[in-house]
Design an enzyme around this catalytic site. Structure first.
Site, mmCIF file in Angstrom:
data_model
loop_
_atom_site.group_PDB
_atom_site.id
_atom_site.type_symbol
_atom_site.label_atom_id
_atom_site.label_comp_id
_atom_site.label_asym_id
_atom_site.label_seq_id
_atom_site.Cartn_x
_atom_site.Cartn_y
_atom_site.Cartn_z
ATOM 1 C CE1 TYR A 136 -4.575 -4.046 -0.186
ATOM 2 C CE2 TYR A 136 -2.831 -2.485 -0.671
ATOM 3 C CZ TYR A 136 -4.170 -2.797 -0.613
ATOM 4 O OH TYR A 136 -5.105 -1.856 -0.969
ATOM 5 C CE LYS A 164 -5.248 -2.618 2.950
ATOM 6 N NZ LYS A 164 -4.655 -1.338 2.471
#
Length: 315
Positions: A136, A164
Site C-alpha cells: 500500500y 494499492k
C-alpha cells in the site's frame, strides 16, 4: 499460497464505535453483510479508513474475526501494516490465524526508510506469512513513495499479489501496471477519484472509501470499465464525482463516517485525535447523498427494465 482474485471493488471498511468508544461489533457485522449483499468483491477492515492507528493489536484481530464471521462468500483482506516490521509481522500472523484471506500492508510511516528498507520490510513479512499481500503506497500519510522499481521487484515475490496505489501519480501507476504484466500482480486504485483512470492504464479494481456509501454504483462503474464499456464507466464516474470530493474535504475517515451516519449505516463517532466533520460541510454532504439516492433508484429501475438486472448486475 491460495490465489486471490484482486479484480473489482473492495470497500475499505469503517470501524464503528459506541458511546464509550468501544468497537460496536453488531453494527460492524451488519455493515459487512450490507456490503456483501451489494455485490462487492471483498472487504478490507482495519485499514486507514478503519482507524487502525487507534486500535490495539487485540482490537485489530477482533475486528477481522468479526467481519469474517459475518460474511458468507467474499474474501476478507486485513489491514496489518505498521512502521515497525516486527509489529507488522505479528499483526499479519495473527490475522492469518484468524482466517483472513489476504493482507493489506501500508508502507512504513514516520521513520521514512530508503527503498532497500521497504523491500526488506515487505519481503520479511511475505517470507513468513503464506497469504496474498498487497503493498500500500500512500506517500501523503507515510512520507515515502514506493518507487516503481521497488514495486516491480516486490511483485516477483510469490506472496506479494498486488499494489494499492494512492500516490496521485497516474504516470507511476501506469508504469507499475505496464512492468508487471508478466506477473500475477494486481494494481488497485487507492484513490476513488482516480479509480477509472487507474483502470484505464491496467488497474484491476479499487480499495474504495466511496464504496462504503455507494457500493452498487461503484461496482457498476468498475464492472463497466473492466468490460471495456468506458462510456458507461465515465457516466458513473461523473455521477459519483461529487461524493468523491465530499468524502475528502477533511481527513479520511471523518467525512465517510459522517456519511455513514446520515445514511443510517453506523455512528460517526471517532477516536481522538480525529474529530467529527465540521458543520460547514455537513449540509453539502447531505445534499450529495440525497442526489445519489435518487440516482441509484433511477439506475436500478432503468437497468431492471432494460437489462433484466439491477445496477450491480453490470459487474
Amino acid at each position: 499460497m491460495t490465489a486471490l482474485d484482486l479484480s473489482g471493488v473492495f470497500p475499505a471498511m469503517c470501524t464503528p464505535f459506541d458511546e464509550d468508544e468501544r468497537i460496536d461489533f453488531e453494527t460492524l457485522q451488519t455493515d459487512a453483510q450490507r456490503l456483501e449483499a451489494a455485490g462487492v468483491d471483498g472487504l478490507v477492515p482495519v485499514g486507514s479508513t478503519g482507524e487502525s492507528a487507534t486500535l490495539t493489536h487485540d482490537e485489530h484481530v477482533e475486528v477481522v474475526e468479526a467481519v469474517i464471521e459475518a460474511v458468507d462468500d467474499v474474501p476478507v483482506i486485513a489491514g496489518t501494516g505498521s512502521n515497525n516490521t516486527r509489529e507488522a509481522l505479528e499483526l499479519s500472523e495473527r490475522a492469518a490465524d484468524a482466517g483472513a484471506d489476504g493482507l493489506l500492508l501500508i508502507s512504513p510511516y514516520y521513520n521514512k526508510p530508503e527503498q532497500r528498507g521497504l523491500i526488506e520490510h515487505y519481503e520479511t513479512i511475505a517470507d513468513a506469512v503464506d497469504l496474498p499481500q498487497i503493498v500500500y503506497n500512500v506517500p501523503s500519510r507515510t512520507g515515502r513513495n514506493i518507487e516503481p522499481d521497488t514495486a516491480v521487484e516486490l511483485a516477483a515475490h510469490e506472496n506479494i499479489a498486488g499494489y494499492k496505489a494512492a500516490s496521485g501519480d497516474l504516470g507511476q501507476i501506469g508504469e507499475i501496471a505496464e512492468r508487471t504484466t508478466d506477473e500475477e500482480f494486481a494494481v488497485l486504485s487507492g484513490d476513488d477519484a482516480l479509480t477509472l483512470p487507474t483502470l484505464s492504464v491496467g488497474g484491476t479494481g479499487t480499495i474504495s472509501v466511496c464504496a462504503n456509501i455507494e457500493p452498487e454504483l461503484t461496482c457498476a462503474m468498475v464492472g463497466a470499465a473492466l468490460d471495456g464499456d468506458y462510456a458507461r464507466a465515465q457516466e458513473l464516474h461523473h455521477t459519483l464525482g461529487p461524493l468523491y470530493r465530499h468524502l475528502f474535504v477533511e481527513t479520511n475517515p471523518i467525512p465517510v463516517k459522517e456519511a455513514m451516519e446520515i445514511r443510517g449505516y453506523g455512528p460517526a463517532r471517532m477516536r481522538s485525535p480525529l474529530t467529527r466533520l465540521s458543520e460547514e460541510y455537513r449540509e453539502d454532504l447531505e445534499a450529495v447523498l440525497a442526489d445519489l439516492e435518487d440516482e441509484s433508484t433511477r439506475a436500478g429501475t432503468t437497468d431492471a427494465s432494460d437489462e433484466g438486472a439491477a445496477v450491480e448486475g453490470d459487474r
